[in-house]
Motif scaffolding. Structure first.
Motif, short mmCIF file in Angstrom:
data_model
loop_
_atom_site.label_atom_id
_atom_site.label_comp_id
_atom_site.label_asym_id
_atom_site.label_seq_id
_atom_site.Cartn_x
_atom_site.Cartn_y
_atom_site.Cartn_z
N ARG A 139 -0.46 4.74 10.20
CA ARG A 139 -0.08 5.27 9.03
C ARG A 139 1.45 5.48 8.95
NH1 ARG A 139 -3.44 8.05 4.42
NH2 ARG A 139 -3.88 9.67 6.10
N ARG A 164 1.96 12.62 8.59
CA ARG A 164 0.80 13.78 8.31
C ARG A 164 0.35 14.74 9.44
NH1 ARG A 164 -3.08 11.72 3.55
NH2 ARG A 164 -4.52 12.96 5.05
N GLY A 203 -8.36 7.31 5.55
CA GLY A 203 -8.01 5.87 5.86
C GLY A 203 -8.90 4.69 5.61
N SER A 204 -9.62 4.94 4.46
CA SER A 204 -10.47 3.62 3.93
C SER A 204 -9.74 3.05 3.16
CB SER A 204 -11.79 4.06 3.54
OG SER A 204 -11.41 5.22 2.34
N GLY A 205 -8.59 3.40 2.63
CA GLY A 205 -7.69 2.73 1.72
C GLY A 205 -7.83 3.22 0.26
N LYS A 206 -8.25 4.29 0.19
CA LYS A 206 -8.22 4.97 -1.32
C LYS A 206 -6.85 5.16 -2.04
CE LYS A 206 -9.99 8.74 0.17
NZ LYS A 206 -9.95 8.34 1.60
N GLY A 207 -5.94 5.69 -1.27
CA GLY A 207 -4.67 5.78 -1.95
C GLY A 207 -3.88 4.21 -2.49
N THR A 208 -4.19 3.63 -1.53
CA THR A 208 -3.49 2.04 -1.68
C THR A 208 -4.04 1.52 -2.80
OG1 THR A 208 -3.40 1.98 0.67
CG2 THR A 208 -3.32 -0.11 -0.39
N LYS A 228 -11.90 -5.49 3.71
CA LYS A 228 -11.09 -6.55 3.57
C LYS A 228 -9.64 -6.41 3.40
CE LYS A 228 -14.94 -8.69 0.77
NZ LYS A 228 -15.38 -8.56 -0.72
N SER A 229 -8.96 -7.55 2.94
CA SER A 229 -7.39 -7.38 2.59
C SER A 229 -7.33 -6.60 1.65
CB SER A 229 -6.83 -8.68 2.56
OG SER A 229 -7.06 -9.18 1.42
N VAL A 230 -6.07 -5.85 1.53
CA VAL A 230 -5.90 -4.91 0.40
C VAL A 230 -5.85 -5.69 -1.13
CG1 VAL A 230 -3.82 -4.05 -1.05
CG2 VAL A 230 -4.12 -3.60 1.49
N ARG A 238 -11.92 15.21 10.86
CA ARG A 238 -12.28 14.64 9.39
C ARG A 238 -13.20 13.71 9.32
NH1 ARG A 238 -6.30 12.19 8.92
NH2 ARG A 238 -6.70 11.78 6.74
N ARG A 268 -6.22 2.55 11.17
CA ARG A 268 -5.20 2.48 10.02
C ARG A 268 -4.52 3.71 9.82
NH1 ARG A 268 -8.68 -0.05 4.95
NH2 ARG A 268 -9.22 -2.08 5.83
N1 LIG Z 1 -7.25 -3.21 3.07
C1 LIG Z 1 -6.43 -2.59 3.99
N2 LIG Z 1 -6.57 -3.32 5.22
C2 LIG Z 1 -5.58 -2.96 6.12
N3 LIG Z 1 -4.75 -1.67 5.95
C3 LIG Z 1 -4.93 -1.08 4.84
C4 LIG Z 1 -5.73 -1.53 3.77
N4 LIG Z 1 -5.66 -0.55 2.78
C5 LIG Z 1 -4.98 0.46 3.14
N5 LIG Z 1 -4.54 0.07 4.34
C6 LIG Z 1 -3.48 0.88 5.08
O1 LIG Z 1 -4.26 1.84 5.81
C7 LIG Z 1 -3.47 3.32 5.89
C8 LIG Z 1 -4.32 3.97 5.04
O2 LIG Z 1 -4.50 3.77 3.79
P1 LIG Z 1 -4.64 5.01 2.51
O3 LIG Z 1 -3.47 5.96 2.85
O4 LIG Z 1 -4.67 4.08 1.32
O5 LIG Z 1 -5.92 5.41 2.78
P2 LIG Z 1 -6.81 6.90 2.34
O6 LIG Z 1 -8.15 6.38 1.89
O7 LIG Z 1 -6.17 7.10 1.07
O8 LIG Z 1 -6.58 7.90 3.45
P3 LIG Z 1 -6.56 9.38 3.33
O9 LIG Z 1 -7.79 9.77 2.95
O10 LIG Z 1 -6.28 9.86 4.59
O11 LIG Z 1 -5.40 9.94 2.56
C9 LIG Z 1 -2.26 3.03 5.21
O12 LIG Z 1 -1.18 2.51 6.11
C10 LIG Z 1 -2.49 1.51 4.21
O13 LIG Z 1 -1.31 1.03 4.18
#
Ligand SMILES: Nc1ncnc2c1ncn2[C@@H]1O[C@H](COP(=O)(O)OP(=O)(O)OP(=O)(O)O)[C@@H](O)[C@H]1O
Ligand SMILES: Nc1ccn([C@H]2C[C@H](O)[C@@H](COP(=O)(O)O)O2)c(=O)n1
Length: 250
Positions: A161, A165, A48-53, A204-206, A176, A157
């Protein structure tokens, strides 16, 4: 008159160049076959740290192929493959799937792609992932992106989501997090010793997060006369000078 015609063995060698700079696993030499010089960036960080985004944004801007280890494993479950049940159970429990399975999926995806730049997201998740990938492919990552985010924010987050999942429930999320601290942070520490880790403030923001990542990838678009390596080394140096030098604490 001399001709430029290649012998059959020369031609064979060109199309089947085997990357043999890895070491053998259980006596078996590296089997990754590619005539391309592949560039790999590992993308690590807590669930959930935002890797995929961020990977989606890097793909759009810098033409990398995004390979999410988690997505490949979920596709394997859907495909009805014999490993599907085992993978499904491990993901539900927040556990890490045996590296042989994940590395095979990554290897296949890279071999099937015509691209030479890969973002490998959520991998290597533990020491076994790292060692087997290295042995099988012989590939050393260009660098590591490490998304640093407090558990409280990651939990918020993940619970928001809403992608259906099986592991985005509070019980599995806690498991996890534990696996991340115990198994994945040591991999980040391993790469830290060779100066390959670029820590990113993922709170921070995306758009702001992407702004902090962008300079690390510019070299893949704007290759100077010195080649991308020098530009990349300078970008990593600048990234660390700008206050993001890694100090990982559990
Ligand atoms: N910078 C951000 N600020 C706020 N919300 C965010 C940010 N980046 C991503 N998100 C949101 O947080 C959630 C998790 O993001 P994401 O799927 O990119 O994480 P991940 O690290 O790939 O997670 P995982 O390891 O579980 O696959 C999503 O709903 C996404 O829209
Ligand atoms: N290298 C990997 C990557 C993922 N998994 C499994 C275990 C994870 O909890 C799950 C989801 O991954 P995510 O999409 O959050 O990156 O997939 C694994 O076993 N090995």
């Amino acid at each position: 008159m001399a001709t430029a015609t290649k012998t059959v063995s020369e031609e064979e060698e060109e199309v089947t160049t085997v990357k043999v700079n890895g070491s053998a696993v259980n006596g078996v030499p590296p089997v990754f076959t590619s005539s391309r010089e592949l560039k790999v960036v590992f993308v690590l960080g807590g669930p959930g740290s935002g890797k995929g985004t961020q990977c989606s944004k890097i793909v759009e801007t810098f033409g990398f192929v995004h390979l999410s280890a988690g997505d490949l494993l979920r596709a394997e479950i859907k495909s009805g493959n014999e490993n599907g049940n085992m993978i499904q159970n491990m993901i539900k429990e927040g556990k890490i799937v045996p590296a042989e399975v994940t590395v095979k999926l990554l290897q296949k995806a890279m071999e099937e792609s015509e691209n030479d730049k890969f973002l490998i997201d959520g991998f290597p998740r533990n020491e076994e992932n790292r060692a087997i990938f290295e042995s099988v492919t012989g590939i050393e990552p260009q660098f590591i992106l490490f998304f640093d985010c407090p558990e409280q924010e990651m939990e918020r987050r993940l619970l928001g989501r809403n992608q259906g999942r099986v592991d985005d429930n509070i019980e599995t999320i806690r498991k996890r997090f534990k696996v991340f601290v115990e198994s994945s942070i040591p991999v980040v520490d391993y790469y830290e010793t060779s100066g390959k880790v670029n820590k990113i403030d993922a709170t921070k923001s995306v758009d702001k997060v992407f702004d902090s990542i962008r300079p690390l990838f510019d070299c893949f678009n704007h290759v100077s006369s010195n080649g991308y390596e020098e530009e990349l080394t300078e970008a990593i140096k600048q990234h660390n000078i700008n206050g993001s030098a890694v100090a990982i604490t559990n």
